[in-house]
Scaffold this motif. Structure first.
Motif, PDB file in Angstrom:
ATOM      1  N   ALA A   1       0.839  -1.206   0.000  1.00  0.00           N
ATOM      2  CA  ALA A   1       0.000   0.000   0.000  1.00  0.00           C
ATOM      3  C   ALA A   1       0.872   1.254   0.000  1.00  0.00           C
ATOM      4  O   ALA A   1       0.614   2.213  -0.736  1.00  0.00           O
ATOM      5  N   ARG A   2       1.916   1.216   0.791  1.00  0.00           N
ATOM      6  CA  ARG A   2       2.808   2.379   0.898  1.00  0.00           C
ATOM      7  C   ARG A   2       3.536   2.619  -0.421  1.00  0.00           C
ATOM      8  O   ARG A   2       3.672   3.761  -0.875  1.00  0.00           O
ATOM      9  N   ILE A   3       4.002   1.540  -1.030  1.00  0.00           N
ATOM     10  CA  ILE A   3       4.741   1.678  -2.294  1.00  0.00           C
ATOM     11  C   ILE A   3       3.828   2.233  -3.389  1.00  0.00           C
ATOM     12  O   ILE A   3       4.223   3.128  -4.150  1.00  0.00           O
ATOM     13  N   LEU A   4       2.602   1.728  -3.448  1.00  0.00           N
ATOM     14  CA  LEU A   4       1.662   2.212  -4.464  1.00  0.00           C
ATOM     15  C   LEU A   4       1.372   3.699  -4.245  1.00  0.00           C
ATOM     16  O   LEU A   4       1.248   4.476  -5.184  1.00  0.00           O
ATOM     17  N   GLU A   5       1.332   4.080  -2.963  1.00  0.00           N
ATOM     18  CA  GLU A   5       1.111   5.477  -2.618  1.00  0.00           C
ATOM     19  C   GLU A   5       2.296   6.339  -3.084  1.00  0.00           C
ATOM     20  O   GLU A   5       2.129   7.410  -3.654  1.00  0.00           O
ATOM     21  N   LEU A   6       3.505   5.807  -2.840  1.00  0.00           N
ATOM     22  CA  LEU A   6       4.712   6.540  -3.237  1.00  0.00           C
ATOM     23  C   LEU A   6       4.791   6.704  -4.757  1.00  0.00           C
ATOM     24  O   LEU A   6       5.379   7.658  -5.262  1.00  0.00           O
ATOM     25  N   LEU A   7       4.184   5.745  -5.464  1.00  0.00           N
ATOM     26  CA  LEU A   7       4.240   5.778  -6.930  1.00  0.00           C
ATOM     27  C   LEU A   7       3.268   6.776  -7.541  1.00  0.00           C
ATOM     28  O   LEU A   7       3.465   7.229  -8.664  1.00  0.00           O
TER      29      LEU A   7
END
Lengths: 350, 442
Positions: A67-73
C-alpha cells in the motif's frame, strides 16, 4: 521519452544487510545502486525514480508495504516498472514478485523482474509477472540486466514480443500463436510427419503443446520386519526448536532443519514449537508430539516394535512450498538418513 | 491404387469470349458458366463470378467453401455422390488448375461456419487462400427456411461451387499437363510382403460430423459422416473427391474441400513412404457428439490400427472444443495400445492466452503440433473492396464476430474496419497441415 521506475531492496540500495531488512519503503529520484546498470542499458527511456524497501518489511508486513509503495508511486507512474534482479535471494524474489503484480494491477503498466530458477518467487509469481531467468548471485548482475532490458527496450518501443523462450523469461502458461516463415518445412503437415519420424527413432523432438504429467510417487512397499527397522521422522509441519535456529520460513519454505532428539522422551512444549503459517498452531505448540510423534516412537522402541529411532528429526514448512523446492530439500535430507542406515521414514504432515 | 494429378499452373484468370487455358492464363466465358450453374439448380436466385488476386486490397466475407478446379479425364464426376452418381475414387487421372481456387461466397447472408479471407495487408497471412487467385462465386438462393438461421446448410451455393470447380477443370481436360504428380498407394498386404523393416504409419482423420440433422456435415461419397463408423480408406480416395467439406464448425478450424483434395499431411506421408516409414493408409473416423459415440469411434480406430499392423499414427481433427474429446481420447488409447502418435490440431487458449489449450487433456499425448489459437483478436483496417457483405460479420452469428460488445463495439464498423477473433478466418488454422502457425509461451 518513456519513463521507468525501479524497485530494489535494502541491500542493493546500499543502506545495509539483515539489520536493515525491516526498512520501510521510500522513494528517491534517479538511479540507486544497480539501477544505474538498468539506466545504461535502456535505449530511449529514463529511470525517474528508485523505490527501496527492506525484504523483511515486505515479507512480514506485505499489505502495508505494498500500500505504501503504491502510494509513493502516485504522481510518478511510469511506462514500465522493473524490480530486482533478485537472483537466488528468496525474500527479495518474493518482494519483487509481490510488488510487480501489485503495480501491474493498480496502474495497468507492465512490470518486469529477474530471478534464478530456484528462487521461490518464480513458482509463486511466474503466471502473473514476467520474470526473466537470472543467475544465482550479483556476479550475474550485468548479464541479467542486459537480458531483461533488451526486452524492456522492445516493449517500450512497441516491437513485438518473440515469446518467453526467445526473450528469456519463465513461461507463464500464456499461449499465443506465432507465425513461422513461409516454407514447406514450417507447415504443420511437415512438422507433424517429421516429429513422428523422430519419435519412431527415439530421437529427441519437441512437442508444440506440452501436457503436464501428473507426477505420482509410488507408495513404498511395506516394511517386512519392523523390529529391526531404523526409523526416522521427517515433517513438513514446521516443528522447530523455539528460537527457529535455521530460520525456516513460515510459508514457501526453502530451508529445512535437523534437530537432535537423542536422550529425549518427548518434544516438550516451549522447547519446540511450530512456525508453520498454514494451520492453527495452538495444538502443535501445546504438544509438538502431535506433529512429530517422538513420545509414541519412544514407546515403540521400548516395546521392541521398531529396531531404533534415528537420533534426529527433520523439519520444514509445506505451505506454499513448491514441488521443486520440496524435491531439493528431500534430496538434501536423504544422505543423512542413508548414512545412519535408516530403513523407514514417517512423514508427519499437518 | 494409383492416382495421377496433372497440374496446370494458373497465373492469371480473366473473362473472355471462349473458355480456355494457355500459358498460365485461364479464360472463363462468364455468362456461359453462370448460365450452366443456374440451370443445374433453380434455387439459385443471384450469381456472379468475381476474381480476387493475391495482394488485392480486398476482403471476402462470408466465405462458405474453397475448392480446387479439377476434372477426371475418364469423365467420372469430380465429387462422386455429390456432383454426380456414386462412383469409385482413388484410381485414375485428374487434371487440376493450380494456384487458384473456387471461393464460394454468400452475397448477402452468412452463417456460423463461414469465414473471412483478406487478399492483402496484415490479414493476408492468416489464410493460405490469399496466395491463390480466388475465383469467387458470389450468390444468393431461395432457401428461405434457413435465411435467418445461424446454422445453414448452404446447399445450393456449396453444390454450385463443386460444380463450378469441375466446370473449370474441364477446360484443361484435353490438354497436356505441365507437371504430373503420382500417388501410388500399395495395398497393405503387398507392403507386408515387401517387409522392408520400416514402421507402419496410418493417418487417422477426424472430419466434422457433429450435426445430427443431415445437410451440414462433411460427406464421404455423398454419405453424411454423422451416420458413419471408422473405416479404412485409401489416401488417394480422399484426394480424388470422395470427401467434401461441410458447413458446420467455426471457420478457422475447418478443412475446406480444397484442403481435402490436396490434404497436406497425406502428401507429406507419401513423401516419406518407403524412406522412413510405410504409409499404410487412412483410418477415416468422425467427430460425433455423444460420449458413447466418441468411445466407440476411438475403440474402432485402435482395433483397425492393431489389425492393420500399424506401429505409429498421426491423428488430426476438423474442429476444436467438443471434438477435442475425440482427438485426445483417440490418441490416448492408441498410445495405450503401444501405437505412438503425433497429433495435429489448433488450440483455444482464449484472448488472454491463459485458457486450457484443449478441452480435455491426457498426459499420454506427448507429441503435438499446434496450428494456431482460435481466440486471438484481430484489428483489421478497412479494405478498398469487399466481396460479399461485411454486415454478415455483425448479423449472422459467424463464430468469430459479433454485432454487439459493450467494450469492443460491433465487429464490422461503418468505416469498413473489423475486429474479430481468429475463429473467423476461413480455414485459418489450416489443421489439414497447411498452417504456418505454431503456439508459443508469451
Amino acid at each position: 521519452m518513456k519513463t521507468v521506475v525501479c524497485y530494489i531492496n535494502q541491500f542493493f540500495a546500499g543502506i545495509g544487510g539483515e539489520e536493515k531488512a525491516y526498512q520501510e519503503p521510500y522513494i528517491q529520484e534517479g538511479c540507486v545502486g544497480p539501477v544505474q546498470a538498468i539506466q545504461a542499458a535502456l535505449e530511449d527511456a529514463q529511470v525517474t525514480h528508485t523505490l527501496v524497501c527492506g525484504d523483511n518489511y515486505m515479507g512480514s508486513d506485505t499489505e502495508k508495504a505494498v500500500a505504501r509503495i503504491l502510494e509513493l508511486l502516485e504522481g510518478h507512474v511510469p511506462d514500465l516498472f522493473i524490480a530486482g534482479p533478485a537472483f537466488q535471494a528468496g525474500r527479495y524474489g518474493l518482494a519483487c514478485g509481490t510488488i510487480c503484480q501489485a503495480v501491474q494491477e493498480k496502474f495497468s503498466i507492465p512490470a518486469l523482474t529477474s530471478m534464478h530458477p530456484e528462487n521461490p518467487g518464480v513458482e509463486m509469481f511466474r503466471q502473473k509477472v514476467i520474470i526473466f531467468q537470472g543467475g544465482k548471485g550479483a556476479v550475474k548482475m550485468r548479464a541479467d540486466v542486459q537480458t531483461m532490458i533488451r526486452f524492456a527496450n522492445k516493449l517500450l518501443s512497441g516491437q513485438p514480443n518473440e515469446g518467453a523462450e526467445a526473450e528469456g523469461y519463465f513461461p507463464r502458461g500464456c499461449r499465443h500463436e506465432k507465425f513461422l516463415e513461409d516454407k514447406r518445412e514450417n507447415t504443420a503437415a511437415y512438422r507433424g510427419v517429421q516429429m513422428l519420424i523422430r519419435k519412431m527413432h527415439g530421437q529427441p523432438y519437441r512437442t508444440e503443446l506440452a501436457i503436464p504429467a501428473p507426477e505420482q510417487v509410488p507408495i513404498a512397499p511395506a516394511v517386512s520386519d519392523l523390529s529391526h527397522a531404523v526409523v526416522a521422522m521427517v515433517t513438513s509441519g514446521g516443528i522447530v526448536p523455539s528460537d527457529n535456529p535455521d530460520r525456516i520460513q513460515s510459508a514457501s519454505a526453502t530451508r529445512w532443519g535437523r534437530y537432535d532428539i537423542s536422550g529425549m522422551e518427548r518434544l516438550e512444549a516451549g522447547v519446540f514449537k511450530t512456525i508453520h503459517a498454514g494451520f492453527d498452531p495452538t495444538a502443535a505448540n501445546a504438544d509438538p508430539n502431535v506433529v512429530v510423534p517422538l513420545d509414541a516412537m519412544r514407546a515403540y522402541e521400548k516395546e521392541g516394535k521398531i529396531g531404533r529411532l534415528h537420533p534426529y528429526f527433520y523439519s520444514t514448512v509445506g505451505t506454499g512450498t513448491t514441488e521443486a523446492e520440496a524435491r531439493r530439500m528431500a534430496q538434501e535430507i536423504i544422505p543423512h538418513l542413508v548414512a545412519d542406515g535408516v530403513t523407514a521414514v514417517i512423514l508427519g504432515s499437518t | 491404387m494409383k492416382l495421377k494429378i496433372g497440374s496446370f499452373p494458373v497465373e492469371q484468370v480473366r473473362f473472355g469470349e471462349v473458355d480456355g487455358y494457355q500459358d498460365g492464363i485461364l479464360t472463363i466465358q462468364k455468362e456461359a458458366a453462370l448460365a450452366y450453374l443456374r440451370e443445374c439448380d433453380d434455387h439459385i436466385t443471384e450469381l456472379d463470378i468475381i476474381i480476387a488476386n493475391p495482394g488485392d486490397d480486398t476482403r471476402i466475407v462470408p466465405v462458405i467453401e474453397t475448392i480446387e478446379p479439377r476434372c477426371r479425364t475418364d469423365g467420372r464426376t469430380l465429387f462422386p455422390g455429390v456432383t454426380g452418381p456414386v462412383a469409385s475414387a482413388g484410381e485414375g487421372e485428374l487434371k487440376a488448375l493450380r494456384g487458384c481456387c473456387v471461393t464460394v461466397v454468400g452475397k448477402y447472408w452468412g452463417s456460423f461456419g463461414d469465414g473471412v479471407i483478406d487478399m492483402g495487408g496484415e490479414g493476408a497471412r492468416h489464410t493460405h487462400w490469399s496466395k491463390l487467385i480466388n475465383i469467387c462465386l458470389v450468390g444468393d438462393t431461395d432457401e428461405e427456411f434457413e435465411r435467418h438461421e445461424q446454422q445453414k446448410c448452404n446447399h445450393a451455393l456449396r453444390w454450385a461451387g463443386h460444380r463450378f470447380a469441375e466446370y473449370l477443370g474441364k477446360i484443361v481436360r484435353e490438354l497436356e499437363p505441365l507437371q504430373l504428380e503420382e500417388y501410388d498407394f500399395t495395398p497393405v498386404s503387398e507392403k507386408a510382403r515387401q517387409n522392408n523393416g520400416l514402421p507402419n504409419v496410418a493417418l487417422v482423420l477426424q472430419p466434422q460430423s457433429q450435426m445430427e440433422i443431415p445437410g451440414y456435415n462433411d460427406l464421404w461419397y455423398g454419405w453424411d459422416l454423422n451416420k458413419f463408423l471408422p473405416t479404412f480408406v485409401s489416401p488417394t480416395e480422399v484426394m480424388d473427391g470422395a470427401m467434401i467439406s461441410g458447413s458446420f464448425m467455426p471457420a478457422s478450424s475447418k478443412w475446406s474441400t480444397y484442403e481435402m483434395q490436396n490434404f497436406p499431411t497425406i502428401r507429406e506421408l507419401f513423401a516419406e513412404d518407403g524412406k522412413h516409414l510405410n504409409f499404410v493408409g487412412v483410418i477415416l473416423s468422425m467427430l460425433n457428439v455423444a460420449m458413447d459415440q466418441k468411445e466407440r469411434a476411438a475403440m474402432m480406430v485402435v482395433n483397425l490400427a492393431k489389425n492393420l499392423g500399424v506401429d505409429y499414427a498421426i491423428v488430426t481433427e476438423e474442429g476444436y472444443g467438443n471434438p477435442d474429446a475425440d482427438y485426445v481420447r483417440c490418441q490416448a488409447v492408441l498410445e495405450q495400445a503401444g501405437i505412438g502418435v503425433v497429433g495435429i490440431s489448433n488450440e483455444c487458449t482464449g484472448r488472454d492466452g491463459f485458457s486450457q489449450p484443449l478441452m480435455t487433456l491426457d498426459s499420454r499425448l506427448n507429441a503435438l503440433v499446434s496450428t494456431g489459437n482460435v481466440s486471438e483478436l484481430n484489428h483489421l483496417p478497412p479494405c478498398k473492396t469487399v466481396i460479399g457483405n461485411l454486415e454478415a460479420l455483425n448479423r449472422d452469428g459467424m463464430s468469430g464476430s459479433w454485432g454487439y460488445d459493450d467494450k469492443l463495439g460491433k465487429s464490422a464498423r461503418e468505416d469498413g474496419s473489423v475486429i474479430m477473433e481468429d475463429n473467423n478466418w476461413f480455414c485459418g488454422d489450416h489443421i489439414s497441415g497447411l498452417s504456418l502457425k505454431t503456439m508459443a509461451e508469451f
